[in-house]
Write a protein that holds these residues in place. Sequence first.
Motif, mmCIF file in Angstrom:
data_model
loop_
_atom_site.group_PDB
_atom_site.id
_atom_site.type_symbol
_atom_site.label_atom_id
_atom_site.label_comp_id
_atom_site.label_asym_id
_atom_site.label_seq_id
_atom_site.Cartn_x
_atom_site.Cartn_y
_atom_site.Cartn_z
ATOM 1 N N LEU A 23 21.069 16.302 -22.338
ATOM 2 C CA LEU A 23 19.790 15.790 -22.849
ATOM 3 C C LEU A 23 18.691 16.225 -21.881
ATOM 4 C CD1 LEU A 23 20.952 12.168 -23.729
ATOM 5 C CD2 LEU A 23 20.143 13.833 -25.402
ATOM 6 N N SER A 24 17.565 16.651 -22.412
ATOM 7 C CA SER A 24 16.486 17.151 -21.548
ATOM 8 C C SER A 24 15.157 16.500 -21.903
ATOM 9 C CB SER A 24 16.359 18.673 -21.684
ATOM 10 O OG SER A 24 17.556 19.308 -21.321
ATOM 11 N N ASP A 25 14.545 15.862 -20.904
ATOM 12 C CA ASP A 25 13.178 15.343 -20.996
ATOM 13 C C ASP A 25 12.939 14.520 -22.272
ATOM 14 O OD1 ASP A 25 10.639 14.951 -19.973
ATOM 15 O OD2 ASP A 25 9.807 16.681 -21.031
ATOM 16 N N ALA A 71 23.617 16.071 -29.246
ATOM 17 C CA ALA A 71 23.687 15.010 -28.217
ATOM 18 C C ALA A 71 23.170 13.666 -28.712
ATOM 19 C CB ALA A 71 22.953 15.433 -26.946
ATOM 20 N N LYS A 72 23.390 13.378 -29.994
ATOM 21 C CA LYS A 72 22.974 12.076 -30.550
ATOM 22 C C LYS A 72 23.770 10.932 -29.915
ATOM 23 C CE LYS A 72 24.002 13.337 -34.776
ATOM 24 N NZ LYS A 72 24.481 14.705 -34.524
ATOM 25 N N SER A 73 25.090 11.091 -29.857
ATOM 26 C CA SER A 73 25.938 10.037 -29.271
ATOM 27 C C SER A 73 25.660 9.874 -27.784
ATOM 28 C CB SER A 73 27.420 10.361 -29.490
ATOM 29 O OG SER A 73 27.727 10.386 -30.868
ATOM 30 N N VAL A 108 14.122 9.992 -35.493
ATOM 31 C CA VAL A 108 14.072 10.971 -34.398
ATOM 32 C C VAL A 108 14.955 12.156 -34.772
ATOM 33 C CG1 VAL A 108 14.532 11.381 -31.951
ATOM 34 C CG2 VAL A 108 13.733 9.135 -32.702
ATOM 35 N N VAL A 109 14.378 13.349 -34.721
ATOM 36 C CA VAL A 109 15.136 14.573 -34.994
ATOM 37 C C VAL A 109 15.498 15.212 -33.658
ATOM 38 C CG1 VAL A 109 15.137 16.829 -36.107
ATOM 39 C CG2 VAL A 109 13.910 14.926 -37.166
ATOM 40 N N LEU A 110 16.799 15.283 -33.377
ATOM 41 C CA LEU A 110 17.275 15.895 -32.130
ATOM 42 C C LEU A 110 17.747 17.314 -32.392
ATOM 43 C CD1 LEU A 110 19.394 13.237 -30.194
ATOM 44 C CD2 LEU A 110 17.176 14.150 -29.554
ATOM 45 N N GLU A 111 17.450 18.209 -31.453
ATOM 46 C CA GLU A 111 17.931 19.579 -31.544
ATOM 47 C C GLU A 111 18.230 20.079 -30.137
ATOM 48 O OE1 GLU A 111 16.685 23.834 -33.577
ATOM 49 O OE2 GLU A 111 15.123 22.522 -32.785
ATOM 50 N N PRO A 157 10.355 21.190 -40.384
ATOM 51 C CA PRO A 157 11.226 22.068 -41.190
ATOM 52 C C PRO A 157 12.712 21.708 -41.090
ATOM 53 C CG PRO A 157 10.363 23.244 -39.262
ATOM 54 C CD PRO A 157 9.628 21.945 -39.337
ATOM 55 N N ILE A 158 13.155 21.270 -39.919
ATOM 56 C CA ILE A 158 14.574 20.910 -39.759
ATOM 57 C C ILE A 158 14.915 19.733 -40.665
ATOM 58 C CG2 ILE A 158 16.326 20.038 -38.149
ATOM 59 C CD1 ILE A 158 14.852 21.481 -35.906
ATOM 60 N N TYR A 159 14.082 18.690 -40.606
ATOM 61 C CA TYR A 159 14.317 17.492 -41.415
ATOM 62 C C TYR A 159 14.217 17.843 -42.906
ATOM 63 C CZ TYR A 159 13.992 12.588 -42.844
ATOM 64 O OH TYR A 159 14.232 11.363 -43.424
ATOM 65 N N ARG A 160 13.241 18.656 -43.246
ATOM 66 C CA ARG A 160 13.044 19.012 -44.655
ATOM 67 C C ARG A 160 14.239 19.813 -45.175
ATOM 68 N NH1 ARG A 160 8.166 20.626 -44.253
ATOM 69 N NH2 ARG A 160 8.631 22.847 -43.875
ATOM 70 N N ASP A 161 14.770 20.718 -44.369
ATOM 71 C CA ASP A 161 15.937 21.502 -44.785
ATOM 72 C C ASP A 161 17.150 20.608 -45.038
ATOM 73 O OD1 ASP A 161 14.490 23.809 -44.640
ATOM 74 O OD2 ASP A 161 15.296 24.462 -42.694
ATOM 75 N N ILE A 162 17.370 19.640 -44.126
ATOM 76 C CA ILE A 162 18.495 18.715 -44.294
ATOM 77 C C ILE A 162 18.314 17.911 -45.582
ATOM 78 C CG2 ILE A 162 19.698 16.708 -43.321
ATOM 79 C CD1 ILE A 162 18.875 17.721 -40.532
ATOM 80 N N TYR A 163 17.084 17.437 -45.801
ATOM 81 C CA TYR A 163 16.786 16.606 -46.978
ATOM 82 C C TYR A 163 17.016 17.401 -48.264
ATOM 83 C CZ TYR A 163 14.137 13.831 -50.340
ATOM 84 O OH TYR A 163 13.763 13.094 -51.440
#
Length: 574
Positions: free
Chosen positions: A349-351, A371-373, A538-541, A559-565
């Motif tokens: 996890l960073s910053d 790294a959600k968990s 929260v969108v983690l990448e 865009p990441i969230y929209r693609d998943i949706y």
Amino acid sequence: MLNRFFIYFDKYRKHLIGGVICVALEAMFELVIPLIMADIIDVGVVTRDTHYILQKSLAMVACALISLLLGAIYARLAARAGQGFGAELRKAEYRKVQGFSFSNMDHFSTPSLITRLTSDITILQNAICNGIRPMVRGPVMMVMALAMSIKMSPQLAVVFLTAIPVLAICLVLILHKLRPMYGKMQKALDRVNSIVQENLTAIRTVKSYVKGDSECMKFSAVNDTFRASSEMAFHYAALNMPCFQFVMYATILCILWFGGNFIHVGTMQVGQLTGFLSYVLQILNSLMMISNVFLMLSRSMTSAYRISEVLDEPVGITDGTGSRTVEHGSIDFEHVSFKYQETAKEFVLSDISLHIGAGQMVGIIGGTGSAKSSLVQLIPRLYDVTAGCLKIDGHDVKEYPLAPLRDAVGMVLQKNTLFTGTIRENLKWGNENATDEELDWACRIACADEFLSRMPEGYDTDLGQGGVNVSGGQKQRLCIARALLKRPKVLIFDDSTSAVDTATEAKIRRRLAENLKDTTKIIITQRISSIENADLIVVLEDGKINEAGTHEELLAHNPIYRDIYEFQQKGATA
């Protein structure tokens, strides 16, 4: 090394000291018997004094009976001391393991810890039970018998005094070979336990892929390695006996040769030589006992070192210095970075900077490996942050004692675990004093009441080992109910409804919102439908926050969230 383990004798010190005294007295009474026997031959038999022979014979019987009684008392005391020592050491090591953080657990494999808690402690325990007698008796008998034999015939004593260095050299050479072999043997046993545990845990997978034969071959390979290392170790250990027997019989032959000559010239009597031979045998047997003690200690040292590694492992996460308790459940990540090992080159996890208000529902979404968990495991301090600061209710989590902190955080993990026992016993992990009404309340919110009513014995239904009697979805709902019984200030769902159908999941979400309004809820999921009504998503990448906002905001800008949706919407309408 072994000195540090004496503290585990505190409750059994009287038994240990009593056992040592009994062995010393037993040895003394046995050492008197050759003197009496010599008198019987040289005085009673020579003078044909029947009364004297009978009197001395009764004294010999009395000494033998007293030795027998002392030996029986010692056996009881040694068993109490040895078994008690093993129990106390096992408790101490298990307590230490319970205090380990996840980072500590990463240093030891589970099978290795099991071996250290069982086999290694048993080796030390047996060394106590079986070692007190030769450890005390050997030196006592050797010193006293040596003094008696020198007193009887200083000339003959020279014969076996030359044998002692030969035996010592043999023992040193054997121990030099054995010490590393015992270490290899215990490590090989670790690997055997590892294969067994892995296979039994995943037995359904093994059977479904018809991999029983290949698993048997894998087990045979590690089992053969363990057998080979054991054979080699015991091969060298077994050399101890023939070496000692060779020296012992050579010594006896020399004594008989020189002793016979002394009798022939009249400088020694037959009874004197008989008594001297008895002492020589006792000395040689004492040396045999001492050598066996050294062999036992050599193996014990290996086990003691492995146990010490666990006891000396510095606990990665220690209790907070304050006495705070979590009252509201607000969470602040302030430039948090984290990696599992200090030597790792990259951060997991960073910053991370994020504010979660008390009572909010927050969704966390992202691809596999984002790294959600890892993020949520920092909240109850299952791991500590590497850099930055994590606060609950405005205070650093390190200021909270671990027990109240973790008690205030309810976690339903990805891998749901139920324990052997009834449903009631498993649910009461959340609150051991929970009433049936509270159990009903938690099960209703988790939708576990839907299948509990069909269970033959309700809450008293036995789940079997690891909850094998319930499905994956039922197991998840029971784990949710268990977490709810804690009445936590922070409730974390780590993909914990993945085995539940969408209709049931919607019911759980609705009931959580209705009944836990003041509880901060964090939901990790792959389904957008599970978190679209959350206060914050929260969108983690790649271990970083890509963006945070509401469902509408992310759908419009991320865009990441929209693609998943869009992908999930297509799947739903297909």
